[in-house]
Design a protein around this motif. Structure first.
Motif, PDB file in Angstrom:
ATOM      1  N   GLU A 212      -9.749   6.478  10.498  1.00 31.12           N
ATOM      2  CA  GLU A 212      -9.765   5.397   9.508  1.00 31.12           C
ATOM      3  C   GLU A 212     -10.240   4.090  10.136  1.00 31.12           C
ATOM      4  OE1 GLU A 212      -6.149   6.959   6.616  1.00 31.12           O
ATOM      5  OE2 GLU A 212      -5.655   5.822   8.432  1.00 31.12           O
ATOM      6  N   LEU A 213      -9.732   3.791  11.331  1.00 35.92           N
ATOM      7  CA  LEU A 213     -10.148   2.574  12.015  1.00 35.92           C
ATOM      8  C   LEU A 213     -11.634   2.613  12.323  1.00 35.92           C
ATOM      9  CD1 LEU A 213      -9.688  -0.112  13.407  1.00 35.92           C
ATOM     10  CD2 LEU A 213      -8.912   1.150  15.441  1.00 35.92           C
ATOM     11  N   ALA A 214     -12.100   3.749  12.815  1.00 37.04           N
ATOM     12  CA  ALA A 214     -13.518   3.886  13.143  1.00 37.04           C
ATOM     13  C   ALA A 214     -14.388   3.638  11.917  1.00 37.04           C
ATOM     14  CB  ALA A 214     -13.782   5.274  13.712  1.00 37.04           C
ATOM     15  N   GLN A 215     -14.009   4.218  10.803  1.00 33.60           N
ATOM     16  CA  GLN A 215     -14.787   4.042   9.573  1.00 33.60           C
ATOM     17  C   GLN A 215     -14.798   2.574   9.156  1.00 33.60           C
ATOM     18  OE1 GLN A 215     -13.400   6.305   6.210  1.00 33.60           O
ATOM     19  NE2 GLN A 215     -15.247   5.919   5.047  1.00 33.60           N
ATOM     20  N   GLN A 216     -13.634   1.928   9.184  1.00 34.52           N
ATOM     21  CA  GLN A 216     -13.548   0.526   8.776  1.00 34.52           C
ATOM     22  C   GLN A 216     -14.317  -0.397   9.721  1.00 34.52           C
ATOM     23  OE1 GLN A 216      -9.351  -0.305   8.451  1.00 34.52           O
ATOM     24  NE2 GLN A 216      -9.059   1.274   6.905  1.00 34.52           N
ATOM     25  N   ALA A 217     -14.381  -0.023  11.006  1.00 33.63           N
ATOM     26  CA  ALA A 217     -15.055  -0.865  11.996  1.00 33.63           C
ATOM     27  C   ALA A 217     -16.530  -0.496  12.182  1.00 33.63           C
ATOM     28  CB  ALA A 217     -14.324  -0.764  13.334  1.00 33.63           C
ATOM     29  N   GLY A 218     -16.964   0.585  11.535  1.00 32.89           N
ATOM     30  CA  GLY A 218     -18.365   0.972  11.626  1.00 32.89           C
ATOM     31  C   GLY A 218     -18.749   1.613  12.946  1.00 32.89           C
ATOM     32  N   MET A 219     -17.854   2.411  13.490  1.00 30.80           N
ATOM     33  CA  MET A 219     -18.154   3.120  14.740  1.00 30.80           C
ATOM     34  C   MET A 219     -17.593   4.526  14.660  1.00 30.80           C
ATOM     35  SD  MET A 219     -15.546   1.045  17.312  1.00 30.80           S
ATOM     36  CE  MET A 219     -16.284  -0.520  16.899  1.00 30.80           C
ATOM     37  N   SER A 220     -17.897   5.337  15.634  1.00 35.43           N
ATOM     38  CA  SER A 220     -17.424   6.714  15.612  1.00 35.43           C
ATOM     39  C   SER A 220     -15.965   6.806  16.059  1.00 35.43           C
ATOM     40  CB  SER A 220     -18.285   7.597  16.519  1.00 35.43           C
ATOM     41  OG  SER A 220     -18.033   7.296  17.871  1.00 35.43           O
ATOM     42  N   ARG A 221     -15.297   7.884  15.631  1.00 36.46           N
ATOM     43  CA  ARG A 221     -13.923   8.109  16.062  1.00 36.46           C
ATOM     44  C   ARG A 221     -13.881   8.331  17.569  1.00 36.46           C
ATOM     45  NH1 ARG A 221     -10.630  10.975  18.343  1.00 36.46           N
ATOM     46  NH2 ARG A 221     -12.161  12.613  18.582  1.00 36.46           N
ATOM     47  N   ALA A 222     -14.913   8.978  18.112  1.00 35.65           N
ATOM     48  CA  ALA A 222     -14.969   9.216  19.561  1.00 35.65           C
ATOM     49  C   ALA A 222     -15.000   7.898  20.329  1.00 35.65           C
ATOM     50  CB  ALA A 222     -16.183  10.070  19.912  1.00 35.65           C
ATOM     51  N   THR A 223     -15.714   6.911  19.811  1.00 33.44           N
ATOM     52  CA  THR A 223     -15.754   5.601  20.462  1.00 33.44           C
ATOM     53  C   THR A 223     -14.379   4.958  20.435  1.00 33.44           C
ATOM     54  OG1 THR A 223     -18.084   5.271  19.945  1.00 33.44           O
ATOM     55  CG2 THR A 223     -16.780   3.284  20.382  1.00 33.44           C
ATOM     56  N   VAL A 224     -13.717   4.994  19.297  1.00 27.91           N
ATOM     57  CA  VAL A 224     -12.359   4.436  19.198  1.00 27.91           C
ATOM     58  C   VAL A 224     -11.431   5.163  20.169  1.00 27.91           C
ATOM     59  CG1 VAL A 224     -10.347   4.145  17.685  1.00 27.91           C
ATOM     60  CG2 VAL A 224     -12.638   3.602  16.839  1.00 27.91           C
ATOM     61  N   ALA A 225     -11.533   6.476  20.237  1.00 26.80           N
ATOM     62  CA  ALA A 225     -10.680   7.259  21.137  1.00 26.80           C
ATOM     63  C   ALA A 225     -10.922   6.871  22.591  1.00 26.80           C
ATOM     64  CB  ALA A 225     -10.927   8.752  20.941  1.00 26.80           C
ATOM     65  N   ARG A 226     -12.185   6.700  22.984  1.00 30.02           N
ATOM     66  CA  ARG A 226     -12.491   6.316  24.369  1.00 30.02           C
ATOM     67  C   ARG A 226     -11.998   4.908  24.671  1.00 30.02           C
ATOM     68  NH1 ARG A 226     -17.286   9.158  23.183  1.00 30.02           N
ATOM     69  NH2 ARG A 226     -18.414   7.222  22.839  1.00 30.02           N
ATOM     70  N   LEU A 227     -12.111   4.005  23.700  1.00 33.63           N
ATOM     71  CA  LEU A 227     -11.601   2.648  23.903  1.00 33.63           C
ATOM     72  C   LEU A 227     -10.084   2.663  24.068  1.00 33.63           C
ATOM     73  CD1 LEU A 227     -13.777   0.752  21.279  1.00 33.63           C
ATOM     74  CD2 LEU A 227     -13.858   0.430  23.768  1.00 33.63           C
ATOM     75  N   GLU A 228      -9.414   3.431  23.220  1.00 34.45           N
ATOM     76  CA  GLU A 228      -7.954   3.503  23.283  1.00 34.45           C
ATOM     77  C   GLU A 228      -7.457   4.243  24.518  1.00 34.45           C
ATOM     78  OE1 GLU A 228      -6.104   4.919  19.741  1.00 34.45           O
ATOM     79  OE2 GLU A 228      -6.666   3.157  18.592  1.00 34.45           O
ATOM     80  N   ALA A 229      -8.308   5.027  25.139  1.00 32.20           N
ATOM     81  CA  ALA A 229      -7.943   5.729  26.372  1.00 32.20           C
ATOM     82  C   ALA A 229      -8.292   4.907  27.613  1.00 32.20           C
ATOM     83  CB  ALA A 229      -8.652   7.079  26.431  1.00 32.20           C
ATOM     84  N   GLY A 230      -8.931   3.766  27.412  1.00 33.59           N
ATOM     85  CA  GLY A 230      -9.327   2.926  28.538  1.00 33.59           C
ATOM     86  C   GLY A 230     -10.508   3.490  29.297  1.00 33.59           C
ATOM     87  N   GLU A 231     -11.261   4.374  28.661  1.00 35.71           N
ATOM     88  CA  GLU A 231     -12.389   5.038  29.309  1.00 35.71           C
ATOM     89  C   GLU A 231     -13.706   4.301  29.101  1.00 35.71           C
ATOM     90  OE1 GLU A 231     -12.371   8.880  27.499  1.00 35.71           O
ATOM     91  OE2 GLU A 231     -10.574   9.518  28.575  1.00 35.71           O
ATOM     92  N   ARG A 232     -13.672   3.274  28.267  1.00 34.77           N
ATOM     93  CA  ARG A 232     -14.918   2.617  27.874  1.00 34.77           C
ATOM     94  C   ARG A 232     -14.672   1.128  27.673  1.00 34.77           C
ATOM     95  NH1 ARG A 232     -17.912   1.236  23.498  1.00 34.77           N
ATOM     96  NH2 ARG A 232     -20.031   2.033  23.435  1.00 34.77           N
ATOM     97  N   SER A 233     -15.659   0.336  28.054  1.00 36.31           N
ATOM     98  CA  SER A 233     -15.629  -1.095  27.756  1.00 36.31           C
ATOM     99  C   SER A 233     -16.286  -1.307  26.397  1.00 36.31           C
ATOM    100  CB  SER A 233     -16.387  -1.881  28.821  1.00 36.31           C
ATOM    101  OG  SER A 233     -15.762  -1.751  30.066  1.00 36.31           O
TER     102      SER A 233
END
Length: 85
Positions: A33-54
């Motif tokens: 849901e967050l990814a859709q609202q923010a216009g990005m993929s769920r995988a990107t949100v997951a990587r951000l929340e895992a601290g794997e991505r800037s």
């Protein structure tokens, strides 16, 4: 980039990840849901929340808008958390 700088950036990513997970939990939305609202993929949100991505500024603002939080508040919290570790 030397080891100290790499460690500092890792602390920043981890602190941001914790803040995003907490903000998403307070809002009661899924990563999808967050990814859709923010216009990005769920995988990107997951990587951000895992601290794997800037993230870049446009992503920061899109996520904060979708979560209804002030980007300055997120950045201040990240700065405090990163300094504590």
């Amino acid at each position: 980039m030397d080891t100290r700088q790499q460690e500092h950036l890792a602390r920043i990513r981890e602190a941001f990840a914790a803040e995003m997970r907490a903000a998403r939990a307070r809002r009661g939305v899924t990563q999808s849901e967050l990814a859709q609202q923010a216009g990005m993929s769920r995988a990107t949100v997951a990587r951000l929340e895992a601290g794997e991505r800037s993230l870049d500024m446009s992503q920061l603002f899109a996520l904060c808008e979708a979560l209804g939080v002030d980007p300055g508040e997120i950045l201040n919290a990240v700065q405090r958390q990163a300094a504590e570790k």
